[in-house]
Design an enzyme around this catalytic site. Sequence first.
Site, PDB file in Angstrom:
ATOM      1  N   CYS A 160       0.969  -1.200   0.014  1.00 50.13           N
ATOM      2  CA  CYS A 160      -0.062  -0.053   0.155  1.00 50.13           C
ATOM      3  C   CYS A 160       1.029   1.297  -0.003  1.00 50.13           C
ATOM      4  CB  CYS A 160      -0.869  -0.094   1.240  1.00 50.13           C
ATOM      5  SG  CYS A 160      -1.850   1.506   1.372  1.00 50.13           S
TER       6      CYS A 160
ATOM      7  N   GLU B  19      -4.359  -8.516  -3.127  1.00 44.51           N
ATOM      8  CA  GLU B  19      -4.857  -8.677  -1.839  1.00 44.51           C
ATOM      9  C   GLU B  19      -3.766  -7.493  -0.982  1.00 44.51           C
ATOM     10  OE1 GLU B  19      -2.646 -10.044   2.100  1.00 44.51           O
ATOM     11  OE2 GLU B  19      -1.713  -9.559   0.190  1.00 44.51           O
TER      12      GLU B  19
ATOM     13  N   ARG C 187      -6.989 -12.640  10.915  1.00 50.41           N
ATOM     14  CA  ARG C 187      -6.140 -11.885  10.172  1.00 50.41           C
ATOM     15  C   ARG C 187      -7.191 -11.512   9.021  1.00 50.41           C
ATOM     16  NH1 ARG C 187      -0.927 -11.772   9.416  1.00 50.41           N
ATOM     17  NH2 ARG C 187       0.006 -11.138   7.279  1.00 50.41           N
TER      18      ARG C 187
ATOM     19  N   ARG D 108      -7.881  -9.392   5.526  1.00 48.50           N
ATOM     20  CA  ARG D 108      -7.537  -8.674   4.510  1.00 48.50           C
ATOM     21  C   ARG D 108      -8.485  -8.510   3.368  1.00 48.50           C
ATOM     22  NH1 ARG D 108      -3.956  -8.143   7.321  1.00 48.50           N
ATOM     23  NH2 ARG D 108      -1.725  -8.587   7.205  1.00 48.50           N
TER      24      ARG D 108
END
Length: 372
Positions: free
Chosen positions: A123, A170, A213, A215
């Site tokens: 990112c 992802e 987690r 995503r």
Amino acid sequence: MPQQIHVRLDDKVYENLSKLSVITKKPIQDCTREAIIYYISREMPQEKPKKPRFRFIDLFAGIGGMRIAFESNRGQCVFSSEWDKYCQQTYFSNFNELPAGDITIIEASAIPDHDILVAGFPCQPFSIAGVSKKNSLGRDTGFLDKTQGTLFFDVARIIKEKRPKAFLLENVKNIRSHDKGNTWKVIMETLEGLDYEVFSDVLDGQSYVPQHRERVLIAGFDRKRYGNEVTFDFPKKKPRIKPKVSDILEAEVDDRYTLSDHLWQYLQDYAEKHRARGNGFGYGMVDLDGVTRTLSARYYKDGSEVLIPQEGINPRRLTPRECARLQGFGDNYVIPVSDTQAYKQFGNSVVVPLMTAVAKSMTKTLEVLDGR
């Protein structure tokens, strides 16, 4: 443990390695190691799936979690790219293939044709402040302009050049709110502007492994090929038996993974200080019948986010093998790097069984679309 060898090089080979060292700004030892790996990866026969259902590429490949997921669905990886030398080492140890390096300097036209593009891109901020100014100057403000300078740009330019049937991207959950939502807006506008039907969702790996987690996943299907009425659903698994931390623990663990008195006291004091201020910062002591916090790349620093309780002594951090299991890698997965690098690699990786389920949904969708 890494092995050492001593080799004699003639003057010309050494001179060329020295030049390469200067050009790449890497030690000559690294250049030699990479040259050897490159030769081996070219000469060793690659194990290919019998009658592959599709071809895919693995960008920002890390240590190959996405590759395992798509190969598990009978896909054939025809290209991979990863710039980190330690990740390259782990990737090579498990797939007998050295990923290409920096994707930003690789021409899209040089990448093999493929059906699915897979990328867990980092990112970065997207600057669109200059768009109105460029409009006033009569300049184009297409996706190349909006995303120039970001790694997402490289994903977009490859999609534009190669036009795969589909892609899967992802990233971290917070990318949707990054830069006040501008990053997410540019990503979605860019992908749809490339004429793909785009789907996104936030999935949690704890249905497959004992780890919370979340995503963001973005799947796209080529409208030029399939039209505007593509339907796609991400898998929504509800586990019959919920995974728990005790399932992934090793039977015997070296004492070096137990926290020192000094570190354990520091973590307790740090947590207490923030509790007094009304903050939630602190270490994460695991319930062995539950799930862990999200494993991150900083786990190598002190292990505080996932601590395993031990009766009568200080808690311990996970071993690298336990981190691999927490991400869904099998015990046959080779870990050739130091503990520090292994923690970084698994902290940056994906939940393999979750991605395998997503890959299955995508390939089934493509089979339906191709069979129309």
